[in-house]
Design a protein around this motif. Sequence first.
Motif, mmCIF file in Angstrom:
data_model
loop_
_atom_site.group_PDB
_atom_site.id
_atom_site.type_symbol
_atom_site.label_atom_id
_atom_site.label_comp_id
_atom_site.label_asym_id
_atom_site.label_seq_id
_atom_site.Cartn_x
_atom_site.Cartn_y
_atom_site.Cartn_z
ATOM 1 N N ALA A 66 0.886 -1.002 0.052
ATOM 2 C CA ALA A 66 -0.064 -0.089 -0.110
ATOM 3 C C ALA A 66 0.852 1.239 0.082
ATOM 4 C CB ALA A 66 -1.024 0.172 1.062
ATOM 5 N N ALA A 67 0.329 2.221 -0.621
ATOM 6 C CA ALA A 67 1.111 3.475 -0.623
ATOM 7 C C ALA A 67 0.292 4.718 -0.282
ATOM 8 C CB ALA A 67 1.716 3.792 -2.079
ATOM 9 N N TYR A 68 0.550 5.736 0.149
ATOM 10 C CA TYR A 68 -0.215 6.952 0.477
ATOM 11 C C TYR A 68 0.069 8.034 -0.271
ATOM 12 C CZ TYR A 68 -2.267 10.562 3.659
ATOM 13 O OH TYR A 68 -3.025 11.625 4.219
ATOM 14 N N GLY A 69 -0.880 9.014 -0.852
ATOM 15 C CA GLY A 69 -0.988 10.086 -1.296
ATOM 16 C C GLY A 69 -2.074 10.950 -1.632
ATOM 17 N N ALA A 70 -2.074 12.274 -1.593
ATOM 18 C CA ALA A 70 -3.295 13.025 -1.905
ATOM 19 C C ALA A 70 -4.520 12.565 -0.879
ATOM 20 C CB ALA A 70 -3.890 12.779 -3.419
ATOM 21 N N ASP A 71 -3.953 12.446 0.445
ATOM 22 C CA ASP A 71 -5.002 11.980 1.583
ATOM 23 C C ASP A 71 -5.622 10.726 1.233
ATOM 24 O OD1 ASP A 71 -4.443 14.275 2.818
ATOM 25 O OD2 ASP A 71 -5.792 15.355 1.717
ATOM 26 N N LEU A 72 -5.084 9.708 0.321
ATOM 27 C CA LEU A 72 -5.540 8.578 0.146
ATOM 28 C C LEU A 72 -4.712 7.399 0.201
ATOM 29 C CD1 LEU A 72 -8.065 9.476 -3.004
ATOM 30 C CD2 LEU A 72 -8.779 9.149 -0.733
ATOM 31 N N LEU A 73 -5.282 6.195 0.320
ATOM 32 C CA LEU A 73 -4.345 4.920 0.356
ATOM 33 C C LEU A 73 -4.907 4.360 -1.017
ATOM 34 C CD1 LEU A 73 -4.894 3.824 3.947
ATOM 35 C CD2 LEU A 73 -2.604 4.275 3.234
ATOM 36 N N PHE A 74 -3.391 3.743 -1.531
ATOM 37 C CA PHE A 74 -3.713 2.852 -2.801
ATOM 38 C C PHE A 74 -3.070 1.544 -2.450
ATOM 39 C CE2 PHE A 74 -3.127 7.303 -3.759
ATOM 40 C CZ PHE A 74 -3.973 7.632 -4.731
ATOM 41 N N ALA A 75 -4.117 0.530 -2.420
ATOM 42 C CA ALA A 75 -3.211 -0.933 -1.553
ATOM 43 C C ALA A 75 -3.743 -1.987 -3.107
ATOM 44 C CB ALA A 75 -4.112 -1.153 -0.678
ATOM 45 N N SER A 76 -2.966 -2.856 -3.106
ATOM 46 C CA SER A 76 -3.058 -4.038 -3.829
ATOM 47 C C SER A 76 -4.199 -4.950 -3.687
ATOM 48 C CB SER A 76 -1.760 -4.822 -3.985
ATOM 49 O OG SER A 76 -1.449 -5.504 -2.911
ATOM 50 N N ASP A 77 -4.884 -5.443 -4.617
ATOM 51 C CA ASP A 77 -5.885 -6.413 -4.286
ATOM 52 C C ASP A 77 -5.591 -7.554 -5.380
ATOM 53 O OD1 ASP A 77 -8.097 -8.301 -4.590
ATOM 54 O OD2 ASP A 77 -9.514 -6.902 -4.898
ATOM 55 N N HIS A 78 -4.920 -8.578 -4.938
ATOM 56 C CA HIS A 78 -4.279 -9.701 -5.499
ATOM 57 C C HIS A 78 -5.593 -10.691 -6.153
ATOM 58 C CE1 HIS A 78 -0.246 -8.832 -4.762
ATOM 59 N NE2 HIS A 78 -0.446 -9.068 -3.381
ATOM 60 N N THR A 79 -6.535 -10.730 -5.408
ATOM 61 C CA THR A 79 -7.744 -11.419 -5.943
ATOM 62 C C THR A 79 -8.148 -11.512 -7.462
ATOM 63 O OG1 THR A 79 -8.222 -11.617 -3.486
ATOM 64 C CG2 THR A 79 -9.959 -12.543 -5.277
ATOM 65 N N ASP A 80 -8.510 -10.065 -7.527
ATOM 66 C CA ASP A 80 -8.734 -9.814 -8.973
ATOM 67 C C ASP A 80 -7.777 -8.823 -9.746
ATOM 68 O OD1 ASP A 80 -9.161 -7.114 -7.952
ATOM 69 O OD2 ASP A 80 -11.313 -7.111 -7.864
ATOM 70 N N LYS A 81 -6.606 -8.882 -9.318
ATOM 71 C CA LYS A 81 -5.238 -8.265 -9.827
ATOM 72 C C LYS A 81 -5.785 -6.545 -10.242
ATOM 73 C CE LYS A 81 -3.253 -11.825 -12.207
ATOM 74 N NZ LYS A 81 -2.644 -12.488 -13.574
ATOM 75 N N SER A 82 -6.279 -5.681 -9.014
ATOM 76 C CA SER A 82 -6.452 -4.537 -9.025
ATOM 77 C C SER A 82 -5.776 -3.627 -8.144
ATOM 78 C CB SER A 82 -8.027 -4.306 -9.138
ATOM 79 O OG SER A 82 -8.507 -4.564 -7.832
ATOM 80 N N ILE A 83 -6.231 -2.328 -8.045
ATOM 81 C CA ILE A 83 -5.549 -1.421 -7.118
ATOM 82 C C ILE A 83 -6.850 -0.811 -6.533
ATOM 83 C CG2 ILE A 83 -4.484 0.785 -6.483
ATOM 84 C CD1 ILE A 83 -2.369 -1.598 -7.123
ATOM 85 N N ALA A 84 -7.171 -0.883 -5.019
ATOM 86 C CA ALA A 84 -8.176 -0.160 -4.431
ATOM 87 C C ALA A 84 -8.032 1.406 -3.920
ATOM 88 C CB ALA A 84 -8.501 -1.035 -3.158
ATOM 89 N N ILE A 85 -8.624 2.120 -4.347
ATOM 90 C CA ILE A 85 -8.269 3.599 -3.882
ATOM 91 C C ILE A 85 -9.284 3.686 -2.486
ATOM 92 C CG2 ILE A 85 -8.626 6.002 -4.338
ATOM 93 C CD1 ILE A 85 -8.318 5.137 -7.490
ATOM 94 N N VAL A 86 -8.422 3.851 -1.496
ATOM 95 C CA VAL A 86 -9.129 3.839 -0.118
ATOM 96 C C VAL A 86 -8.930 5.031 0.568
ATOM 97 C CG1 VAL A 86 -9.239 2.720 2.281
ATOM 98 C CG2 VAL A 86 -8.174 1.562 -0.044
ATOM 99 N N ASP A 87 -10.222 5.701 1.163
ATOM 100 C CA ASP A 87 -10.394 6.638 2.069
ATOM 101 C C ASP A 87 -9.990 6.444 3.402
ATOM 102 O OD1 ASP A 87 -11.094 8.829 3.684
ATOM 103 O OD2 ASP A 87 -13.157 9.188 2.740
ATOM 104 N N PRO A 88 -8.664 6.596 4.137
ATOM 105 C CA PRO A 88 -8.510 6.114 5.397
ATOM 106 C C PRO A 88 -9.369 6.859 6.430
ATOM 107 C CG PRO A 88 -6.827 7.646 4.574
ATOM 108 C CD PRO A 88 -7.786 7.372 3.255
ATOM 109 N N ALA A 89 -9.977 8.003 6.042
ATOM 110 C CA ALA A 89 -10.784 8.557 7.198
ATOM 111 C C ALA A 89 -11.982 8.124 7.353
ATOM 112 C CB ALA A 89 -11.032 10.260 6.838
#
Length: 309
Positions: A66-89
């Motif tokens: 996972a990485a952090y930027g623009a007040d969001l988290l970006f995390a790997s999803d191996h199940t469907d080979k994607s990146i999830a854009i996450v609101d940590p707040a």
Amino acid sequence: TLPGGEHGLDLDDMAYLPGLHRVVVPAGQTGTLVLIDPDNNALTLIPGIAPQAVKPHGRDQGTSSAAYGADLLFASDHTDKSIAIVDPAHKRVLARAALASGSDYVRYLAEQHELWVTEPEAAQIEVFSFNAHAKPMLTPKAKISIPGGPESLVFDSAHHRAYANLWKSKTVVIDTTTHRIVSEWSNGCEGGRGLAMDAAHARLFVACKEGAISVLSLKANGKVLAHAKSGEGIDIIAYSPILHHLYVPGSKSATLTIFDVTPSNSLTPLATYPTAEHAHCVAADNQGHIYVCNPHGGGVLAFKDPEIH
């Protein structure tokens, strides 16, 4: 022990996020991001990054980086080979972006509003442009071919450079504006693994799988400035630019070695602590808190730097 880790977890990448003042631990097959507050070790859980795995182990399921930027988290999803854009707040997934291949490291390049994802199976780095207007969105922008790699990824934003290892004895230098490899450096390793950077002193630390650390000069075209032995089975490493300490776990030796890195580039061991077998990843804040993953134990080992009282 992390929630869901009672029988072990496939832990890999973990990092301290200064913008959140949290250590992020992608909790493998649970599909959850765990945020650790280094002030008190309190846990915050963000579920739903990936579906919970139906089998106990395997990197084709769950989340591992996972990485952090623009007040969001970006995390790997191996199940469907994607990146999830996450609101940590609000602890929720806002959007997803499909990947071209299975992912390893996820890193955000703030200066260019880009997300870089290493894809070792395809021997490439996939670059996405990030747009936060209306609905956050990742758009494929480039694919950087890395024959023989890539392993690990760090940015030198001030000089528009990125660094990644090949699986053997080379580190590649990438121009982040053109998305092209501009140089290959011999790193002194039999097999290159994790990377960490000291921007203030223009040096790059390369973890060697055989149990050593190389220090490369960013000013002298990757010249090896120092090479020091450490515990066997090194993978991910971490560096504190404030304490000038390098944290090096060995998965085979089951140790954490702390090096003091001097201005003259010598690596002086300060302490070695026992960890656990397969404990190969580490994160550290700049206040002396160190976290080492414990995959077989399904959790994280917490240490304090010996120079912090």
